[in-house]
Design a protein around this motif. Structure first.
Motif, short mmCIF file in Angstrom:
data_model
loop_
_atom_site.label_atom_id
_atom_site.label_comp_id
_atom_site.label_asym_id
_atom_site.label_seq_id
_atom_site.Cartn_x
_atom_site.Cartn_y
_atom_site.Cartn_z
N GLN A 1 3.18 -12.10 10.22
CA GLN A 1 3.34 -10.72 9.91
C GLN A 1 2.79 -10.49 8.75
O GLN A 1 3.50 -11.40 7.49
N VAL A 2 2.39 -9.90 8.24
CA VAL A 2 1.28 -9.41 7.31
C VAL A 2 2.66 -8.68 6.37
O VAL A 2 3.80 -7.56 6.50
N GLN A 3 2.51 -9.00 4.73
CA GLN A 3 3.70 -8.60 4.12
C GLN A 3 2.92 -8.66 2.43
O GLN A 3 2.26 -9.65 2.25
N LEU A 4 3.12 -8.07 2.27
CA LEU A 4 2.86 -6.92 0.91
C LEU A 4 3.93 -6.73 -0.43
O LEU A 4 5.02 -5.52 0.08
N VAL A 5 5.05 -7.86 -1.05
CA VAL A 5 5.82 -7.58 -1.49
C VAL A 5 5.35 -7.55 -3.07
O VAL A 5 5.09 -8.96 -4.26
N GLU A 6 5.64 -5.62 -3.78
CA GLU A 6 5.35 -5.74 -5.45
C GLU A 6 6.35 -5.85 -5.79
O GLU A 6 7.84 -6.18 -5.15
N SER A 7 6.30 -6.21 -6.77
CA SER A 7 7.97 -6.34 -7.98
C SER A 7 7.80 -6.50 -9.38
O SER A 7 6.01 -6.37 -10.09
N VAL A 93 6.15 5.38 -8.65
CA VAL A 93 5.62 4.14 -7.56
C VAL A 93 4.85 3.73 -8.02
O VAL A 93 3.86 4.07 -7.59
N TYR A 94 4.66 2.31 -7.66
CA TYR A 94 2.79 1.94 -8.20
C TYR A 94 3.38 1.06 -6.74
O TYR A 94 4.20 0.28 -6.32
N TYR A 95 2.21 0.92 -5.88
CA TYR A 95 2.32 0.20 -4.77
C TYR A 95 0.51 -0.47 -4.94
O TYR A 95 -0.89 -0.21 -5.17
N CYS A 96 1.00 -1.98 -4.20
CA CYS A 96 -0.35 -2.71 -4.15
C CYS A 96 -0.80 -2.66 -2.54
O CYS A 96 0.08 -2.59 -1.33
N LYS A 97 -2.17 -2.28 -2.25
CA LYS A 97 -3.17 -1.67 -1.40
C LYS A 97 -3.82 -3.38 -1.03
O LYS A 97 -4.33 -3.59 -2.04
N GLU A 106 -6.35 -2.21 6.69
CA GLU A 106 -5.48 -1.71 5.42
C GLU A 106 -4.24 -2.40 5.32
O GLU A 106 -3.60 -1.58 6.28
N TYR A 107 -3.84 -3.09 4.74
CA TYR A 107 -1.97 -3.01 4.10
C TYR A 107 -1.57 -2.46 2.99
O TYR A 107 -2.24 -2.66 1.94
N TRP A 108 -0.11 -1.86 2.87
CA TRP A 108 -0.47 -1.44 1.77
C TRP A 108 1.81 -2.08 1.35
O TRP A 108 2.81 -2.76 2.59
N GLY A 109 1.68 -2.24 0.56
CA GLY A 109 2.95 -3.07 0.39
C GLY A 109 4.31 -1.67 -0.33
O GLY A 109 3.89 -0.74 0.66
N GLN A 110 5.39 -1.71 -0.26
CA GLN A 110 6.21 -0.75 -0.42
C GLN A 110 6.76 -0.71 -1.34
O GLN A 110 7.51 0.40 -1.53
N GLY A 111 6.12 -0.84 -2.29
CA GLY A 111 6.00 0.18 -3.95
C GLY A 111 7.30 -0.53 -4.87
O GLY A 111 8.27 -1.11 -5.03
N THR A 112 6.69 -0.11 -5.92
CA THR A 112 8.07 -0.97 -7.10
C THR A 112 7.88 0.31 -8.22
O THR A 112 7.21 0.93 -8.36
N GLN A 113 8.66 0.63 -8.32
CA GLN A 113 8.82 2.10 -9.32
C GLN A 113 8.64 1.84 -10.89
O GLN A 113 9.65 0.49 -11.05
N VAL A 114 8.16 2.04 -11.63
CA VAL A 114 7.48 1.72 -13.09
C VAL A 114 8.13 3.89 -13.04
O VAL A 114 7.49 4.67 -13.53
N THR A 115 9.35 3.45 -14.64
CA THR A 115 9.93 4.46 -15.36
C THR A 115 9.23 3.99 -16.65
O THR A 115 10.03 3.45 -17.50
N VAL A 116 8.44 4.71 -17.99
CA VAL A 116 8.26 5.07 -18.52
C VAL A 116 9.27 5.90 -19.93
O VAL A 116 8.74 7.46 -19.35
N SER A 117 9.83 5.78 -20.57
CA SER A 117 10.48 7.01 -20.67
C SER A 117 11.58 6.41 -22.34
O SER A 117 11.88 4.91 -21.93
N SER A 118 12.09 7.31 -23.09
CA SER A 118 13.03 6.22 -24.90
C SER A 118 14.30 6.53 -24.20
O SER A 118 14.97 6.31 -25.00
#
Length: 118
Positions: A1-7, A93-97, A106-118
């Protein structure tokens, strides 16, 4: 089973840094070029950075050149994105491919949220 797991995503202040990681399994990682994409809600997914299967060639979007660094470890089957000098416009949301040309897959990960804010 192919998996791409972002963190590694999260909330960071402008000017700060984050390191994203993508752990791959279920395929021959060293045969695949790896990329990071990002997507803002309502907009198309855009390429941020890519790295060849051997880890020699890299490519960056103009908007992140000099701030982001992509790297890979073909023993640990991981690809990372070090993000420095983060700006609010980097919020997405950042995705790995993973991509192979032969065979064409091609395979994609599920994504990880990046928030840049003060």
């Amino acid at each position: 089973q192919v998996q791409l797991v972002e963190s590694g995503g999260g909330l960071v202040q402008p000017g700060g840094s984050l390191r994203l990681s993508c752990a791959a399994s279920g395929f021959t990682f060293s045969n695949y070029a790896m990329s990071w994409f990002r997507q803002i809600l309502g907009k198309e997914r855009e390429l941020v950075a890519s790295i060849g299967s051997a880890g020699i060639s890299t490519n960056y979007a103009d908007s992140v050149k000099g701030r982001f660094t992509i790297s890979r470890d073909n023993v640990q089957n991981t690809v990372s994105l070090l993000m420095n000098s983060l700006k609010p416009d980097d919020t997405a949301v950042y995705y790995c491919k993973a991509k192979s040309d032969f065979p064409r897959e091609e395979y994609w990960g599920q994504g990880t949220q990046v928030t840049v804010s003060s």
